[in-house]
Structures are given as structure tokens and as C-alpha cells.
Design an enzyme around this catalytic site. Structure first.
Site, PDB file in Angstrom:
ATOM      1  N   ASP A 369       0.829  -1.202   0.000  1.00 30.72           N
ATOM      2  CA  ASP A 369       0.000   0.000   0.000  1.00 30.72           C
ATOM      3  C   ASP A 369       0.869   1.260   0.000  1.00 30.72           C
ATOM      4  O   ASP A 369       2.099   1.180  -0.080  1.00 30.72           O
ATOM      5  CB  ASP A 369      -0.890  -0.086   1.263  1.00 30.72           C
ATOM      6  CG  ASP A 369      -2.268   0.495   1.046  1.00 30.72           C
ATOM      7  OD1 ASP A 369      -2.433   1.311   0.129  1.00 30.72           O
ATOM      8  OD2 ASP A 369      -3.169   0.137   1.819  1.00 30.72           O
ATOM      9  N   ASP A 424     -10.074   3.468  -2.992  1.00 32.38           N
ATOM     10  CA  ASP A 424     -10.775   2.246  -2.559  1.00 32.38           C
ATOM     11  C   ASP A 424     -12.204   2.165  -3.082  1.00 32.38           C
ATOM     12  O   ASP A 424     -12.976   3.121  -3.014  1.00 32.38           O
ATOM     13  CB  ASP A 424     -10.819   2.187  -1.036  1.00 32.38           C
ATOM     14  CG  ASP A 424      -9.446   1.950  -0.450  1.00 32.38           C
ATOM     15  OD1 ASP A 424      -8.468   1.921  -1.225  1.00 32.38           O
ATOM     16  OD2 ASP A 424      -9.354   1.803   0.774  1.00 32.38           O
TER      17      ASP A 424
HETATM   18  C1  GLA Z   1      -5.865   1.217   1.657  1.00 30.94           C
HETATM   19  C2  GLA Z   1      -6.002   0.226   0.518  1.00 30.94           C
HETATM   20  C3  GLA Z   1      -7.104  -0.751   0.837  1.00 30.94           C
HETATM   21  C4  GLA Z   1      -6.779  -1.478   2.126  1.00 30.94           C
HETATM   22  C5  GLA Z   1      -6.544  -0.478   3.248  1.00 30.94           C
HETATM   23  C6  GLA Z   1      -5.993  -1.132   4.503  1.00 30.94           C
HETATM   24  O1  GLA Z   1      -6.977   2.020   1.787  1.00 30.94           O
HETATM   25  O2  GLA Z   1      -6.276   0.891  -0.682  1.00 30.94           O
HETATM   26  O3  GLA Z   1      -7.292  -1.677  -0.229  1.00 30.94           O
HETATM   27  O4  GLA Z   1      -5.648  -2.285   1.924  1.00 30.94           O
HETATM   28  O5  GLA Z   1      -5.621   0.523   2.875  1.00 30.94           O
HETATM   29  O6  GLA Z   1      -5.707  -0.226   5.512  1.00 30.94           O
END
Ligand code: GLA
Length: 620
Positions: A369, A424
């Protein structure tokens, strides 16, 4: 192992060849420091290093011919640093004098000094001489070098010019832009590799609308270029040119969407069991991926990552073994920054250590990430981890998750197997009609953003529009449409629902082998939206054996009548040049959701429920 050279390289072990145009020893100081700092991060520690400096800028007395010097003979203290980081590496410094590539004498020197080194790769880069020189002469000289290299079976990578503080690259039609265009054309004509550093840096510098500030921040005119080289070129040449992993989009399950931090050993084991008993494994889902929150808040005394002993009382190795015992693959999550998004220890500055830890656990997949990464260069950070993973010798699929922030489609192929293209996903289907409130990253808004990226997807390097929300709160029609579109887009199919409790309807959607086969088609061509009228969209995806997938989406909130009057339909895919012409060819179709079969001789009439799809495989 291969060698690379910047217009110039050498010898049997992997070599890094650096070009420099600094004119004096003191000029070289910042240049070398920068290159070496970058090098220390990206160059795998277990390789021999041969540094080659070329150009008329080499320290006085280093002659016209390439010469090999030991580290001690080279005047720069900076190289001592390499000895510390690479205690076992043989470090040779070779200097050549092959500057002046704008002139034919440069070409002669290329022939005399470079070709005998028999490199695998030559990297042809710009110097100031060329930028101020006559473009036609540059072109002629480069063509000669390219032809000579290719005749000797040497791969060629061309690089468009990096910004230089002397030239305003933010003004359209500036001289660098013209040179860049010429280089792109040469790359096309001669089928060479291309690093379009001009575009990349222009984007960075001109976005800030302050070129001077940008150039000051990169400290040395060529610094930006060399950062790029270190971070972009090395993986290209270190990695196999033919991808061996993720030849079709990865499929699996990830804990984040349904569970966030509420994860445990029990959940993983039950999920693994269910992946098998529900038929998901047989349908192709192979990765079980634990997302954020599996760690303790601190590394141990030796800076090792530590799995949370409360959530995972038997430790991560035992859990990985359990997942493997079910015939599945196991994945973990971390972050390229100093902390994960949920504030657990991140990977920054621990890349090789963490990669060794993952390899020890036997993991098969790492999602990395981008939280807490202020000031980090995305390409460099992901390259570092990529090299660290590769250096373990294990085939770990690398999922780049920087949300599309740094246009990973431009640089991430070869570094990772998939890269997120957006923020997301949510379990909302579309932006509700008649309201001005926009839902960020609804299923359809993400689909809308993928079209321009389709040319970047293919076997081993996929656009990732994020994990699936099927079975996680939307209607059956919405779930079906979501799943169909992800398959049309050759997206990774990483489910995000609680599969231990999924309904039969959800199970049937996720396990629809016909839809999965469209996603997993060996050609790996990302589909495209051909038409969008009155909330009815038609999507097409070329498949192997001259077959196609068609998906008609009713994006509206009403039932719609669909009349497929085939004779009037013809579609050309501008990316592949393939045409589907129903007027001249009769095709068979197979509705992958209802199972209905037919041919394109008669009009297909169908009522399509709100937010539902009609998806077909078309063959001759
Ligand atoms: C980010 C990523 C998500 C997930 C969260 C976890 O937002 O884009 O897919 O992995 O972190 O904290």
C-alpha cells in the site's frame, strides 16, 4: 544475467553503466552521490557491480579508450559507500570517452569502444550537446548506433531527454519536446525499448507550475534523469523479459472489504476451508490474502516484523502452511511507507529484511500500500521492494497499491504484476440519479475510469480496479453487473465478501465459470466500452481464437427492452485492430448468465432488469 549500458557497457557479470556529463571532478560529486544513493536502494545486494562512466567528462587522464580502474583508483570517496553496502561485490569502475553523440565521431567511438564490450543492452541517452545540436544530425547518429547494436544482437533502449535547467520544458513546442518526439519515432521505427523520461518529468515539473523550484529540488541538472535510470531501468534489465507470473489476472480473496482489522487465524482457516468446499478453488480462486492489521504495532529488537500473537496464536508460518495444505496460495499486506494505513509498521527502509521474512513464511503474494509515504518516489519505492522480493528467488506476485496516484500504468509493468488504478472501492453501485452527491469510487465510477488505461494491461501486468464487492451489500443485479464488468476489463478477481457466510446466489455469481473464462482469457486484452446511449452501455472484449465477449449494461434504474439487431452491428477495436462485423459474418452466441444459446441470424430480444447485464460469448 544481462548487462546494461548507457550507450555503453561491459563484461560478463551484470553491469550498470552510468553516463555522466559532468565536466569536472567537483561537478561529479553531486551527480555521483545521487546515483549511488539511488543505486544502494535499487540494486540487488547480491550482484556484482560494474560501474561504467562514459563521456568526455571522465576525470582528466582517463583517456580516450575505455579503461578499467579499481575502486581505489577512482578519486571519489563516495564510491567507498558502495563497499560498505555491498561488502561482497566486486566493484569496478570503468571510464570511457564516448561523449559527443551528436556527431558522427561519437558513432565511430560507439563502434570502436562499445560494441567490443558485447553488452546485452545499450541505453542511448541524451547529453546537452545533442539538445543544442542539429536534430537531423542527432537522428542520423542515433540511427547508426541503433542499427549497429541491433546487427550485433544488442537490445536498445532509447531515452527521451530529461529536463535541464537551461531549457523551459513547460512551454509547448520547446526544443526538448521536439527531441522527445523524434526519439519516440525512432523507437517505433526500430522497435527499440523507450523510456519517456521527458514526459514523466514534464508532468512532475509543470504540474507544480514552478520549473525553477522543481529543478532546484532535484539539485543537479541531470539528477532527475539518473533517478529515473536507477529506478526504471534496472528492474527492466534484471527481470526476465517474458513474464512468468500472473499470466492471467490473479484470482483470490482478500480480508479488507468485509473485515477490515477484524481478522484472525480462525477466520483465515475457515475462509480457506470454504474456498475449497464452495468450489471457489476449482473455479480458479487461488490466493488467500490477509490485508492490513495482521502485525503488532512494533517491530522486534532486530527490526523484524511480528505477526499479532493474539489474532494469530500459532504464528504466521503455521497459518501459511495451513493455507498451502488446502492447495491455496497465501498473501500478505504491507505498505511502502513508514506505516500501514491502519498504522502498523511499514516497509520503508526494511525492504530486503521484510522480503526475506515473507520468503521464509512461504508467501506467494504481497500487496504493498501507499500510506505514510510522504516525500517518497513511488516508482523507486516499489522498485526497491520488487527487487527485494525478486532477490529471494521466490515467485511472489507483487500487487502495487498506490491508488493510481502516480500513474503506475506508465512504469509498473515489470515491477509488479498488478497495480491499483483508483482509490478504494465501496459497495455502492453508481451515483444515485437526481442527486448531486457523488459516491466516491462506486463500482460504475471505477469502471468509467478504466477505459483509457486498457492499453497498459496484459499478461503479467494488469490494471487493478480494486477488489470485488460481490456479496457485500449490493443487489443481485448490481453484483452480476459488477462481476461481469470486472471480467470484461480483465481485472484481477479478488473477492472481498465474507465467503464463510455467503448465500448460494453470491456463490453462483462468483463461481460462474463462463464469466471467469472471459476474465482469464489467455490474450489478456482489457475490454472497452463501444457505446453508451440512454444509460445502455455496450462493452466488447476480444478473446483468443477469434472469439469475443459482449456485455450490455443497463445502467438505468428501470427495466429496458434490448433488441440486438445484429445485422446493423459492427465494432472495431482500435487497440488490436480486430473487427466484429455481424453484417458479413454470422456468429453463434452463448449468454453466459442464462445459458441461452443462439446465432446472430435473428434479432435477439430481451428485457434487461435495472442495473443488470446481458453478457455473451461470441464465436464463429
Ligand atoms: C488502503 C487500501 C485498501 C486497504 C486499506 C488497509 O486504503 O487501498 O485496499 O488495503 O488501505 O488499511
Amino acid at each position: 544475467m544481462k548487462m546494461i549500458l548507457f550507450v555503453f557497457a561491459l563484461m560478463a557479470s551484470p553491469s550498470l553503466v552510468l553516463s555522466g556529463y559532468a565536466q569536472t571532478a567537483s561537478d561529479q560529486e553531486p551527480y555521483l552521490k545521487d546515483v549511488i544513493n539511488q543505486l544502494m536502494v535499487v540494486w540487488p545486494k547480491n550482484h556484482t557491480i560494474n560501474l561504467v562512466f562514459h563521456g568526455h567528462s571522465v576525470p582528466a587522464g582517463y583517456g580516450e579508450n575505455h579503461e578499467v580502474h579499481t575502486l581505489d583508483a577512482y578519486p571519489h570517496q563516495l564510491l567507498e559507500k558502495l563497499k560498505v553496502v555491498y561488502p561482497y561485490a566486486v566493484i569496478n569502475v570503468i571510464t570511457t570517452a564516448i561523449g559527443g553523440e551528436n556527431s558522427l565521431s561519437g558513432v565511430q567511438r560507439f563502434e570502436r569502444d562499445v560494441l567490443p564490450l558485447k553488452p546485452d543492452v545499450v541505453f542511448i541517452d541524451y547529453s546537452l550537446n545533442e539538445l543544442t545540436g542539429n536534430m537531423a544530425v542527432v537522428k542520423k547518429a542515433w540511427e547508426k548506433m541503433i542499427k549497429m547494436a541491433q546487427a550485433n544482437n544488442i537490445k536498445v533502449i532509447l531515452m527521451t531527454p530529461s529536463p535541464n535547467q537551461l531549457i523551459d520544458i513547460c512551454t509547448p513546442g520547446n526544443i526538448l519536446e521536439k527531441h522527445a518526439e523524434q526519439v519516440r519515432e525512432l523507437a517505433k521505427t526500430y522497435h527499440t525499448g523507450l523510456v519517456d523520461s521527458y514526459s514523466i518529468f514534464k508532468e512532475k515539473a509543470c504540474k507544480q507550475n514552478d520549473l525553477k523550484k522543481y529543478m532546484a529540488s532535484v539539485n543537479h541538472p541531470n539528477r532527475a534523469g539518473h533517478q529515473l535510470i536507477a529506478s526504471a531501468i534496472l528492474p527492466w534489465f534484471l527481470l526476465p523479459q517474458n513474464p512468468t507470473q500472473a499470466l492471467t489476472p490473479p484470482m483470490g480473496w482478500n480480508s479488507w472489504n468485509a473485515f477490515q482489522c477484524n481478522i484472525s487465524e480462525k477466520l483465515v482457516m475457515e475462509t480457506a476451508d470454504k474456498m475449497v468446499s464452495s468450489g471457489m478453488k476449482d473455479a480458479g480462486y487461488q490466493y488467500l490474502i490477509l490485508d492490513d492489521c495482521w502485525l503488532t504495532k512494533n517491530r522486534d529488537r532486530d527490526n523484524n516484523l511480528v505477526a499479532d500473537p493474539v489474532k494469530f496464536p500459532h504464528g504466521m508460518k503455521a497459518l501459511a502452511d495451513y493455507v498451502h495444505s488446502k492447495g491455496l496460495k497465501f498473501g500478505l499486506y504491507n505498505c511502502a511507507g513508514s506505516m500501514t494505513c491502519a498504522q502498523y509498521p511499514g516497509t520503508k527502509n526494511h525492504e530486503y529484511q521484510d522480503a526475506a521474512y515473507y520468503a521464509g513464511l512461504g508467501i506467494d503474494y504481497l500487496k504493498l500500500d501507499w500510506c505514510y509515504s510522504d516525500g517518497q518516489d513511488a516508482r523507486l519505492s516499489y522498485t526497491t521492494m520488487s527487487n527485494a522480493l525478486r532477490s529471494t528467488g521466490k515467485p511472489i506476485t507483487f500487487s502495487i497499491c498506490e491508488w493510481g496516484t502516480n500513474q503506475p500504468w506508465n512504469w509498473a509493468a515489470g515491477i509488479g504484476e498488478l497495480w491499483r488504478t483508483t482509490g478504494d472501492i465501496t459497495n455502492k453501485f453508481d451515483n444515485p440519479k437526481g442527486t448531486i452527491k457523488l459516491i466516491l469510487n462506486s463500482v460504475m465510477s471505477i469502471a468509467d475510469k478504466q477505459e483509457s488505461l486498457r492499453k497498459y494491461a496484459g499478461p503479467g501486468h494488469w490494471n487493478d480496479p480494486d477488489m470485488l464487492e460481490v456479496g457485500h451489500g449490493m443487489t443481485v443485479e448490481q453484483d452480476r453487473t459488477h462481476f461481469s464488468l470486472w471480467a470484461m476489463m480483465a481485472a484481477p478477481l479478488i473477492t472481498g465478501n465474507d465467503i464463510t457466510k455467503m448465500t448460494e446466489t453470491t456463490r453462483a455469481i462468483l463461481n460462474n465459470k463462463n464469466v471467469i473464462a472471459i476474465d482469464q482469457d489467455v490474450l489478456g486484452i482489457q475490454g472497452f466500452k463501444a457505446t453508451s446511449r440512454d444509460s445502455i452501455e455496450t462493452w466488447y472484449k476480444p478473446l483468443a481464437n477469434n472469439e469475443w465477449a459482449i456485455c450490455i449494461v443497463n445502467r438505468s434504474e428501470e427495466i429496458r427492452d434490448i433488441n440486438m439487431n445484429w445485422n446493423q452491428l459492427s465494432v472495431t477495436d482500435t487497440l488490436t485492430g480486430r473487427t466484429l462485423d455481424f453484417a458479413t459474418t454470422r456468429y453463434k452466441y452463448h449468454d453466459v448468465w442464462s445459458g441461452q444459446k443462439g446465432n446472430t441470424h435473428t434479432t435477439l430480444k430481451k428485457q434487461l432488469a435495472a442495473q443488470d447485464v446481458l453478457m455473451m460469448r461470441i464465436s464463429q
